[in-house]
Write an enzyme that holds these catalytic residues in place. Structure first.
Site, PDB file in Angstrom:
ATOM      1  N   SER A 182       0.811  -1.232   0.000  1.00 36.14           N
ATOM      2  CA  SER A 182       0.000   0.000   0.000  1.00 36.14           C
ATOM      3  C   SER A 182       0.838   1.274   0.000  1.00 36.14           C
ATOM      4  O   SER A 182       0.414   2.299   0.529  1.00 36.14           O
ATOM      5  CB  SER A 182      -0.941   0.030   1.215  1.00 36.14           C
ATOM      6  N   ARG A 183       2.036   1.202  -0.552  1.00 38.28           N
ATOM      7  CA  ARG A 183       2.929   2.376  -0.648  1.00 38.28           C
ATOM      8  C   ARG A 183       3.400   2.885   0.724  1.00 38.28           C
ATOM      9  O   ARG A 183       3.916   3.993   0.828  1.00 38.28           O
ATOM     10  CB  ARG A 183       2.255   3.535  -1.419  1.00 38.28           C
ATOM     11  N   LEU A 184       3.230   2.067   1.782  1.00 35.87           N
ATOM     12  CA  LEU A 184       3.722   2.478   3.105  1.00 35.87           C
ATOM     13  C   LEU A 184       5.114   1.883   3.317  1.00 35.87           C
ATOM     14  O   LEU A 184       5.334   0.999   4.146  1.00 35.87           O
ATOM     15  CB  LEU A 184       2.732   2.035   4.203  1.00 35.87           C
TER      16      LEU A 184
END
Ligand SMILES: Cc1cc2nc3c(=O)[nH]c(=O)nc-3n(C[C@H](O)[C@H](O)[C@H](O)COP(=O)(O)O)c2cc1C
Length: 207
Positions: A185-187
């Site tokens: 999730s792009r984290l």
């Protein structure tokens, strides 16, 4: 060209403040060993960015040839654009991108010429044709044809070869490292090391 639907989720690994090595050189060594063991493509290829006299940062790939607590060593022509740029400003950035491992490493540091002995040792370890090529290529200068350089190369092959004075190594002495591990999730995980006199301050950056 529409490219906005190309998307990849990253989930191979994690990087935490607890698990990261407290010395960034150790952490780099650990990730480089993993990259070598995973047999990824060109693990030693790194982007080198330097600000040139025209004020622009220029980037190009060079190959990492030695690494240790002293720094990152690569070899090149001292009169090339990168060589002249380093004379202008020794502050440089290195970038490794290892997509197979979903990893990026950024390094900022100061570049210095290696000793002639270090440059000689590497120069004479290269294949003979590469030694000849270093003698005939005034890297980054404008040339008028491919044929011209091929002719110079063929002629120079017949003579004894020595290391040109304008060919040698640079060692980049780091002041900052950032280790990036892709996450879901792009984290992503980003662990930053900043040199503080003899210590390294560790922090986590927002993805
Ligand atoms: C995979 C790869 C490895 C390279 N390795 C080197 C290298 O170790 N040293 C070098 O001078 N140029 C290397 N080059 C060529 C540079 O990217 C660049 O074209 C050249 O050094 C001239 O750059 P400059 O005009 O910015 O000085 C490599 C290019 C690639 C794609």
């Amino acid at each position: 060209m529409k490219l906005d639907s190309i998307r990849k989720d990253y989930q191979l690994a994690e990087l935490s403040e607890e698990k990261v090595e407290k010395n960034p050189f150790r952490q780099f060594e650990k990730w480089m060993k993993e990259a070598l063991e995973a047999r990824i493509n060109e693990p030693t290829a790194m982007g080198l960015s330097v600000v040139a006299e025209d004020g622009f940062p220029h980037s190009r790939i060079v190959l990492l040839k030695d690494f240790g607590e002293e720094g990152f060593t690569f070899f090149t022509n001292y009169n090339s654009l990168k060589g002249k740029s380093i004379t202008n400003s020794s502050a440089v950035s290195l970038l490794f991108f290892w997509p197979e491992l979903e990893r990026q490493i950024r390094v900022a540091g100061f570049a210095e010429k290696t000793s002639p002995e270090v440059s000689d040792r590497y120069f004479y370890s290269r294949p003979l044709n590469s030694q000849v090529a270093a003698n005939v290529s005034e890297q980054s200068s404008v040339i008028h044809s491919r044929e011209k350089i091929d002719q110079l190369f063929e002629a120079r092959k017949k003579e004894p070869v020595t290391r040109p004075e304008n060919w040698g190594g640079y060692i980049v002495k780091p002041v900052r490292f950032e280790f990036w591990q892709g996450r879901e999730s792009r984290l992503h995980d980003r662990i930053l090391f900043v040199k503080k006199v003899d210590n390294w301050q560790i922090s986590r950056l927002a993805p």
